[in-house]
Design a protein around this motif. Sequence first.
Motif: not given
Length: 443
Positions: A198-201, A219-240
């Motif tokens: 979430a700190r966007n290293p 399911r593991a990548p989805l859990r991480l991406m959902l955790a980032l969904k409502n942060t200031a830096h959600p998962a990028g288009a390329e990783s999705q």
Amino acid sequence: MRRIVGLDSVFERRPLRVVALGALGAALAWAIVTTNIMPHVAERAPGVALLLASDNPNVVFGVVDRKINPDSAAESAAIVAPPAMSRSARDRLRRRAQSALLRSPLDARGLRILGQLAPEESAAADFMELAARHSLNEYRAHHWLLQKRLSEGRYAEALLSADIVLRTRPQLMPFIAPYLERMAEDRTASIALERMLARNPPWRERFLTHLPSIVSDVRAPLRLMLALKNTAHPAGAESQRRYFEFLFERRVYDFAYYAWRQLLPPERAQNEATLYNGDFAFPPSGSPFDWLLRSGAGARIDIASASEDSRALRIDYGPGRVAPHVAMQFIKLPAGAYRMAGRYRGEIAGRRGPRWRVACVNANGSIGESEMGMGRIRDWRHFEFEFIVPDKDCAMQSARLELDARSPSEWIVAGEISYADLKIEPIGEGAPSATVGGPSGAQ
């Protein structure tokens, strides 16, 4: 010559000064050789380097490092025990490194080497901690600490070690990612990982893009991406995009569709039975459930303005021979009858034109197709076609637009065509009144 230079007179008047200056020059030259050159000599001829500069800590550390880490020149992240050697040989290396460390007590590489050669883990941990404190670039020490802290359940500290390695050695992602993947699949450890991400290293997107290739739980990548969904830096288009590619490769279509729905922003969620983004109001995200635009030589596909308040899918052709191209989207419709409709206009000159097709994924043939876009159509013209999704072997479908060429000469085309207001709607139970193209090849 002697009168001009005056060497004899100088030597006669100040012989001791000349000798002293010569000795000083020789000493300086030797210092330069042993300090700057000998460490490089140690990489190719360690025996010669030790013979000539056995009191140079850099030379000693370089020789010992290559003996215990044969791959040190490649900068890999593998932290392994020293190669098979007798205890006496290891003790000799340790004593040599200890002696060199006395002359350079703050040398991070020397501290790490002693950590690798330490006979006990507690001593190794002390040396590795000191090495890590003295240098962020001692990636082997930080990697060793990552392993130890992870095994002890010190997840936040382990992530700090991983963060340092990935910031200083970005190329080591393939070595560090498996540790992060283990944390992603552990419900307790994943909390610390989510906070770090979430700190966007700077390495975050590379990790999320790399994660699907090593994950054991889809399911593991989805859990991480959902955790980032409502942060200031959600998962990028390329990783999705890479994640959905991975799910499609595994043919877990139902979960892929579920994951996509979960990651959609609330304002973009739609009815599940319709074509997504059919009015092209949003730029394509790269998701397989959004528009995938693949231009080819001589055929450019883009989203363009259709009017002041609407947009359309546009293809510009030629002139001349064009390469294969496609605009497509994967859809997930339950078994039943549907109608795809929209508007188009343009001017196409050629033997064949573009055509929409709906097909079952991983099956030959289409289950429905539109008329070809041919000739000059100045005003928007409505088109529609009906199709049936069978109840077997058609869990996922695709809607695609491409030139309906059947022979090399039919790839010669010129002009442009636009499509707007696309949608797919159910038309009730039973077969549709007319299915253009028929259900052949759906199985």
